[in-house]
Scaffold this motif. Structure first.
Motif, PDB file in Angstrom:
ATOM      1  N   THR A  38      10.722  52.986  12.793  1.00 32.60           N
ATOM      2  CA  THR A  38      12.012  52.336  12.555  1.00 32.60           C
ATOM      3  C   THR A  38      12.070  51.159  13.516  1.00 32.60           C
ATOM      4  O   THR A  38      12.179  51.338  14.739  1.00 32.60           O
ATOM      5  N   LEU A  39      11.951  49.950  12.995  1.00 33.39           N
ATOM      6  CA  LEU A  39      11.809  48.760  13.831  1.00 33.39           C
ATOM      7  C   LEU A  39      13.171  48.144  14.147  1.00 33.39           C
ATOM      8  O   LEU A  39      14.090  48.175  13.335  1.00 33.39           O
ATOM      9  N   GLU A  71      18.782  36.831  19.396  1.00 36.28           N
ATOM     10  CA  GLU A  71      18.232  37.980  20.129  1.00 36.28           C
ATOM     11  C   GLU A  71      17.574  38.966  19.173  1.00 36.28           C
ATOM     12  O   GLU A  71      16.493  39.492  19.454  1.00 36.28           O
ATOM     13  N   GLN A  72      18.205  39.222  18.035  1.00 40.87           N
ATOM     14  CA  GLN A  72      17.620  40.141  17.057  1.00 40.87           C
ATOM     15  C   GLN A  72      16.353  39.560  16.433  1.00 40.87           C
ATOM     16  O   GLN A  72      15.391  40.276  16.156  1.00 40.87           O
ATOM     17  N   GLY A  73      16.344  38.265  16.214  1.00 39.94           N
ATOM     18  CA  GLY A  73      15.139  37.613  15.707  1.00 39.94           C
ATOM     19  C   GLY A  73      13.999  37.682  16.698  1.00 39.94           C
ATOM     20  O   GLY A  73      12.830  37.856  16.326  1.00 39.94           O
ATOM     21  N   GLN A  74      14.326  37.562  17.976  1.00 44.85           N
ATOM     22  CA  GLN A  74      13.297  37.654  19.011  1.00 44.85           C
ATOM     23  C   GLN A  74      12.690  39.055  19.065  1.00 44.85           C
ATOM     24  O   GLN A  74      11.476  39.203  19.270  1.00 44.85           O
ATOM     25  N   LEU A  75      13.518  40.075  18.886  1.00 47.13           N
ATOM     26  CA  LEU A  75      12.990  41.443  18.846  1.00 47.13           C
ATOM     27  C   LEU A  75      12.003  41.607  17.689  1.00 47.13           C
ATOM     28  O   LEU A  75      10.944  42.233  17.838  1.00 47.13           O
ATOM     29  N   THR A  79       7.716  42.376  17.789  1.00 48.14           N
ATOM     30  CA  THR A  79       6.991  43.388  17.008  1.00 48.14           C
ATOM     31  C   THR A  79       5.852  42.756  16.212  1.00 48.14           C
ATOM     32  O   THR A  79       4.733  43.279  16.173  1.00 48.14           O
ATOM     33  N   LEU A  80       6.125  41.639  15.572  1.00 50.29           N
ATOM     34  CA  LEU A  80       5.095  40.964  14.781  1.00 50.29           C
ATOM     35  C   LEU A  80       3.920  40.557  15.660  1.00 50.29           C
ATOM     36  O   LEU A  80       2.748  40.772  15.301  1.00 50.29           O
ATOM     37  N   LEU A  81       4.205  39.973  16.799  1.00 50.13           N
ATOM     38  CA  LEU A  81       3.141  39.538  17.700  1.00 50.13           C
ATOM     39  C   LEU A  81       2.343  40.733  18.221  1.00 50.13           C
ATOM     40  O   LEU A  81       1.109  40.670  18.314  1.00 50.13           O
ATOM     41  N   HIS A  82       3.048  41.812  18.527  1.00 51.72           N
ATOM     42  CA  HIS A  82       2.359  43.010  19.018  1.00 51.72           C
ATOM     43  C   HIS A  82       1.417  43.557  17.949  1.00 51.72           C
ATOM     44  O   HIS A  82       0.270  43.925  18.237  1.00 51.72           O
ATOM     45  N   ASP A  83       1.888  43.635  16.707  1.00 57.14           N
ATOM     46  CA  ASP A  83       1.040  44.153  15.626  1.00 57.14           C
ATOM     47  C   ASP A  83      -0.158  43.240  15.379  1.00 57.14           C
ATOM     48  O   ASP A  83      -1.294  43.714  15.198  1.00 57.14           O
ATOM     49  N   LEU A  84       0.080  41.939  15.373  1.00 53.31           N
ATOM     50  CA  LEU A  84      -1.024  40.992  15.171  1.00 53.31           C
ATOM     51  C   LEU A  84      -2.069  41.134  16.275  1.00 53.31           C
ATOM     52  O   LEU A  84      -3.280  41.166  16.011  1.00 53.31           O
ATOM     53  N   GLN A  85      -1.613  41.227  17.506  1.00 55.73           N
ATOM     54  CA  GLN A  85      -2.536  41.310  18.634  1.00 55.73           C
ATOM     55  C   GLN A  85      -3.279  42.643  18.669  1.00 55.73           C
ATOM     56  O   GLN A  85      -4.475  42.686  18.959  1.00 55.73           O
ATOM     57  N   ALA A  86      -2.590  43.737  18.331  1.00 53.46           N
ATOM     58  CA  ALA A  86      -3.230  45.052  18.324  1.00 53.46           C
ATOM     59  C   ALA A  86      -4.326  45.120  17.262  1.00 53.46           C
ATOM     60  O   ALA A  86      -5.428  45.629  17.516  1.00 53.46           O
ATOM     61  N   LEU A  87      -4.046  44.612  16.081  1.00 51.43           N
ATOM     62  CA  LEU A  87      -5.042  44.639  15.008  1.00 51.43           C
ATOM     63  C   LEU A  87      -6.206  43.703  15.303  1.00 51.43           C
ATOM     64  O   LEU A  87      -7.367  44.023  15.012  1.00 51.43           O
TER      65      LEU A  87
END
Length: 233
Positions: A38-39, A71-75, A79-87
């Motif tokens: 739940t993001l 602020e909500q857009g930054q959150l 998440t997007l950056l974290h997923d991109l970097q993890a993959l």
């Protein structure tokens, strides 16, 4: 209905973190692993602020970083950056898209081969498909036992033979060259599975080293009218 539930339970495995998503082996009938999440954040804000071009727009990391967001857009961006970097660190090549719609295939009216048709992904090397819908209509999968390969359906196969008009020995190669063999039709009582918004999925692909059947999946019809924000690799 109990049969449908049984196949869905056999096919799908849920995890709670990225490590288990990539480290859990496929086995038996299980060919879809989902990190259920739940993001937080407003992913729609990102969709609305990206400069769109055509039906599908690729969002580069630099553009994502440069967006002026609430602020909500930054959150959501975090998440997007974290997923991109993890993959990427895992060795995949993730792409983040805003999708208005995919092109429809009308080359063969009796047999569309676009991504709105249930299909499997194929690769010459060992690889998996990862995808996550952050906004808009989510992707769907179909338990393998509830799908039928279209090239084996007699009336469709008969039409394909008319289209081919070649020597019998080359017919199967023709089906593969035009990707007809990748597509499936849901049986009348099939339980189509919605992958949900925010969940990161790993799907089995058809490749020479594969030990499980590849996962049948499709892009959704854009019923909501919303553009999709999709990560895929």
């Amino acid at each position: 209905m109990m049969t449908n539930l049984y196949h869905a339970e056999q096919q799908i495995y849920h995890v709670t973190n990225f490590h288990d998503l990539v480290a859990t082996p496929f086995s038996g009938e299980m060919n879809a692993i989902g990190w259920m999440r739940t993001l937080r954040g407003d992913f729609g804000e990102i969709v609305h602020k990206v400069s769109l071009s055509g039906n599908i727009t690729v969002i580069e990391e630099e553009e994502l970083q440069a967006l002026h967001l609430s602020e909500q857009g930054q959150l959501a961006r975090e998440t997007l950056l974290h997923d991109l970097q993890a993959l990427t660190a895992y060795g995949a090549s993730p792409v983040l898209n805003v999708i208005h719609h995919y092109d429809r295939d009308d080359s063969y009216p009796f047999f569309p081969t676009d991504v709105y048709s249930f299909h499997v992904d194929r690769s010459p090397v060992a690889v998996d498909t990862f995808l996550c819908t952050y906004y808009g209509d989510p992707s769907e999968i179909l338990p393998n036992a509830q799908g039928e390969q279209k090239i084996l359906i007699p009336e469709i196969r008969a039409e394909l033979r008319k289209l081919y008009q070649g020597e019998e020995a080359g017919f199967e190669s023709f089906l593969q060259e035009h990707f007809f063999d990748l597509h499936y039709q849901a049986k009348p009582d099939a339980a189509i599975i919605n992958l949900g918004v925010g969940n990161l999925w790993r799907l089995a692909v058809d490749h020479p080293a594969g030990k499980v059947p590849p996962c049948l999946h499709r892009a959704p019809a854009e019923k909501s009218g919303l553009k999709r924000l999709l990560l895929i690799c």
